[in-house]
Design a protein around this motif. Structure first.
Motif, PDB file in Angstrom:
ATOM      1  N   LEU A  21       0.832  -1.209   0.000  1.00  0.00           N
ATOM      2  CA  LEU A  21       0.000   0.000   0.000  1.00  0.00           C
ATOM      3  C   LEU A  21       0.864   1.256   0.000  1.00  0.00           C
ATOM      4  CD1 LEU A  21      -2.890  -0.947   2.468  1.00  0.00           C
ATOM      5  CD2 LEU A  21      -2.956  -0.828  -0.032  1.00  0.00           C
ATOM      6  N   LEU A  22       1.908   1.268   0.833  1.00  0.00           N
ATOM      7  CA  LEU A  22       2.804   2.421   0.864  1.00  0.00           C
ATOM      8  C   LEU A  22       3.517   2.562  -0.476  1.00  0.00           C
ATOM      9  CD1 LEU A  22       4.233   4.741   2.273  1.00  0.00           C
ATOM     10  CD2 LEU A  22       5.874   3.093   3.188  1.00  0.00           C
ATOM     11  N   ARG A  23       3.966   1.458  -1.016  1.00  0.00           N
ATOM     12  CA  ARG A  23       4.703   1.494  -2.288  1.00  0.00           C
ATOM     13  C   ARG A  23       3.831   2.031  -3.413  1.00  0.00           C
ATOM     14  NH1 ARG A  23       6.217  -3.943  -2.942  1.00  0.00           N
ATOM     15  NH2 ARG A  23       4.781  -4.259  -4.677  1.00  0.00           N
ATOM     16  N   GLU A  24       2.599   1.550  -3.477  1.00  0.00           N
ATOM     17  CA  GLU A  24       1.685   2.026  -4.520  1.00  0.00           C
ATOM     18  C   GLU A  24       1.349   3.505  -4.308  1.00  0.00           C
ATOM     19  OE1 GLU A  24       0.658   0.720  -7.207  1.00  0.00           O
ATOM     20  OE2 GLU A  24       1.268  -1.377  -6.977  1.00  0.00           O
ATOM     21  N   GLY A  25       1.224   3.897  -3.046  1.00  0.00           N
ATOM     22  CA  GLY A  25       0.949   5.308  -2.763  1.00  0.00           C
ATOM     23  C   GLY A  25       2.098   6.197  -3.192  1.00  0.00           C
ATOM     24  N   LEU A  26       3.321   5.774  -2.920  1.00  0.00           N
ATOM     25  CA  LEU A  26       4.493   6.531  -3.349  1.00  0.00           C
ATOM     26  C   LEU A  26       4.571   6.598  -4.871  1.00  0.00           C
ATOM     27  CD1 LEU A  26       7.240   5.238  -0.880  1.00  0.00           C
ATOM     28  CD2 LEU A  26       6.219   7.518  -0.932  1.00  0.00           C
ATOM     29  N   ALA A  27       4.284   5.489  -5.521  1.00  0.00           N
ATOM     30  CA  ALA A  27       4.324   5.463  -6.984  1.00  0.00           C
ATOM     31  C   ALA A  27       3.311   6.431  -7.563  1.00  0.00           C
ATOM     32  CB  ALA A  27       4.054   4.041  -7.488  1.00  0.00           C
ATOM     33  N   SER A  28       2.099   6.419  -7.007  1.00  0.00           N
ATOM     34  CA  SER A  28       1.062   7.336  -7.482  1.00  0.00           C
ATOM     35  C   SER A  28       1.469   8.789  -7.275  1.00  0.00           C
ATOM     36  CB  SER A  28      -0.251   7.040  -6.744  1.00  0.00           C
ATOM     37  OG  SER A  28      -1.258   7.952  -7.132  1.00  0.00           O
ATOM     38  N   LEU A  29       2.037   9.084  -6.107  1.00  0.00           N
ATOM     39  CA  LEU A  29       2.472  10.450  -5.813  1.00  0.00           C
ATOM     40  C   LEU A  29       3.573  10.892  -6.773  1.00  0.00           C
ATOM     41  CD1 LEU A  29       2.615  12.985  -4.064  1.00  0.00           C
ATOM     42  CD2 LEU A  29       4.078  11.719  -2.474  1.00  0.00           C
ATOM     43  N   CYS A  30       4.565  10.027  -6.982  1.00  0.00           N
ATOM     44  CA  CYS A  30       5.666  10.369  -7.883  1.00  0.00           C
ATOM     45  C   CYS A  30       5.167  10.632  -9.308  1.00  0.00           C
ATOM     46  CB  CYS A  30       6.707   9.256  -7.903  1.00  0.00           C
ATOM     47  SG  CYS A  30       7.686   9.121  -6.387  1.00  0.00           S
ATOM     48  N   SER A 117       7.220   9.163   8.045  1.00  0.00           N
ATOM     49  CA  SER A 117       6.191  10.142   8.401  1.00  0.00           C
ATOM     50  C   SER A 117       6.336  11.425   7.595  1.00  0.00           C
ATOM     51  CB  SER A 117       6.264  10.470   9.898  1.00  0.00           C
ATOM     52  OG  SER A 117       7.542  10.981  10.237  1.00  0.00           O
ATOM     53  N   ARG A 118       7.540  11.696   7.084  1.00  0.00           N
ATOM     54  CA  ARG A 118       7.786  12.910   6.305  1.00  0.00           C
ATOM     55  C   ARG A 118       7.124  12.830   4.941  1.00  0.00           C
ATOM     56  NH1 ARG A 118       9.342  16.705   9.378  1.00  0.00           N
ATOM     57  NH2 ARG A 118      10.745  15.185  10.304  1.00  0.00           N
ATOM     58  N   VAL A 119       6.848  11.615   4.463  1.00  0.00           N
ATOM     59  CA  VAL A 119       6.235  11.438   3.154  1.00  0.00           C
ATOM     60  C   VAL A 119       4.856  12.090   3.109  1.00  0.00           C
ATOM     61  CG1 VAL A 119       5.406   9.725   1.495  1.00  0.00           C
ATOM     62  CG2 VAL A 119       7.534   9.326   2.742  1.00  0.00           C
ATOM     63  N   THR A 120       4.197  12.165   4.264  1.00  0.00           N
ATOM     64  CA  THR A 120       2.855  12.752   4.294  1.00  0.00           C
ATOM     65  C   THR A 120       2.884  14.254   4.054  1.00  0.00           C
ATOM     66  OG1 THR A 120       2.960  13.048   6.707  1.00  0.00           O
ATOM     67  CG2 THR A 120       2.061  10.968   5.887  1.00  0.00           C
ATOM     68  N   VAL A 121       4.051  14.880   4.224  1.00  0.00           N
ATOM     69  CA  VAL A 121       4.188  16.307   3.881  1.00  0.00           C
ATOM     70  C   VAL A 121       4.628  16.333   2.424  1.00  0.00           C
ATOM     71  CG1 VAL A 121       5.235  18.518   4.519  1.00  0.00           C
ATOM     72  CG2 VAL A 121       4.910  16.734   6.260  1.00  0.00           C
ATOM     73  N   VAL A 122       3.648  16.329   1.532  1.00  0.00           N
ATOM     74  CA  VAL A 122       3.910  16.057   0.121  1.00  0.00           C
ATOM     75  C   VAL A 122       4.923  17.029  -0.479  1.00  0.00           C
ATOM     76  CG1 VAL A 122       2.868  15.950  -2.172  1.00  0.00           C
ATOM     77  CG2 VAL A 122       1.667  14.974  -0.204  1.00  0.00           C
TER      78      VAL A 122
END
Length: 224
Positions: A21-30, A117-122
């Motif tokens: 889930l985290l990996r897919e979220g990071l991929a989507s954000l990137c 936790s820093r990832v949430t600060v986009v």
């Protein structure tokens, strides 16, 4: 083909984390902000294969991955740096692990260490990716505070003033002069004076400003 699909990517990225889930979220954000995600991995072995095959600009790596969930990601990051020095590396960790971070950050430019936790600060996360991609280094603020709390008798930063230490800590976080000025409520010109003073007191040789800033940050990281 729409306009968005014709825009050049900011860079090619591979992601490694066993949390799907985290990996897919990071991929989507990137991808949303213009990076091209060319591969994802759930373990260090697959990560190294992807980097060898795809030669990405950036690798985003969880510090703990299967099979033992110890420092497989860190070891993979070290291997990437040895085999593919042009690939930028951003390591993500659930906790501020000073020794692991120092080992990674001392390896040179195009490297970063952030808490998950820093990832949430986009905006800050994207700024970190861009800075690493440009050849800079990024350090999580919580790690900076831990490093500052440590003391060493031959501290090379002992000649810096309190304000210069604040400026250097913000430099270590990857902030520009303008960003440091906004954080400290001073002008960009004042920050530039502090940076020049820091570089002089650390006896860093004349070179490009970006390279000297990286050397100053590494001096800071190695001073604990």
């Amino acid at each position: 083909m729409d306009a968005a699909s014709q825009r050049p990517a900011r860079g090619r990225v591979v992601l490694a984390d066993d949390d799907v889930l985290l990996r897919e979220g990071l991929a989507s954000l990137c991808e949303r902000v213009g990076f091209d995600v060319v591969g994802q991995a759930g373990d260090a072995v697959r990560l190294l294969e992807l980097v060898a095959d795809e030669r990405p600009d950036l690798a985003i790596v969880d510090i703990r991955m299967p099979p033992d969930h110890s420092t497989e990601g860190l070891k993979a990051a070290r291997t990437i740096r040895e085999r593919h020095p042009d690939t930028g590396i951003l390591v993500l960790s659930a906790f501020a692990e000073v020794e692991d971070a120092l080992e990674l950050l001392a390896s040179g430019q195009k490297v970063g260490y952030l808490l998950k936790s820093r990832v949430t600060v986009v905006d800050e996360f994207i700024e970190a990716l861009e800075r690493i991609n440009r050849g800079g280094s990024v350090v999580d603020p919580s790690l900076v505070q831990e490093l500052f709390s440590a003391q060493r008798r031959d501290d090379p930063l002992s000649h810096l003033s309190a304000r210069e230490r604040e400026v250097l800590a913000l430099m270590a976080e990857g902030r520009s002069n303008a960003g440091i000025g906004r954080r400290l409520w001073v002008t960009e010109g004042t920050v530039e004076k502090h940076v020049r003073s820091i570089l002089g007191k650390l006896s860093l040789q004349e070179d490009t400003d970006d390279h000297r800033r990286v050397l100053a940050v590494l001096t800071f990281l190695e001073s604990r």
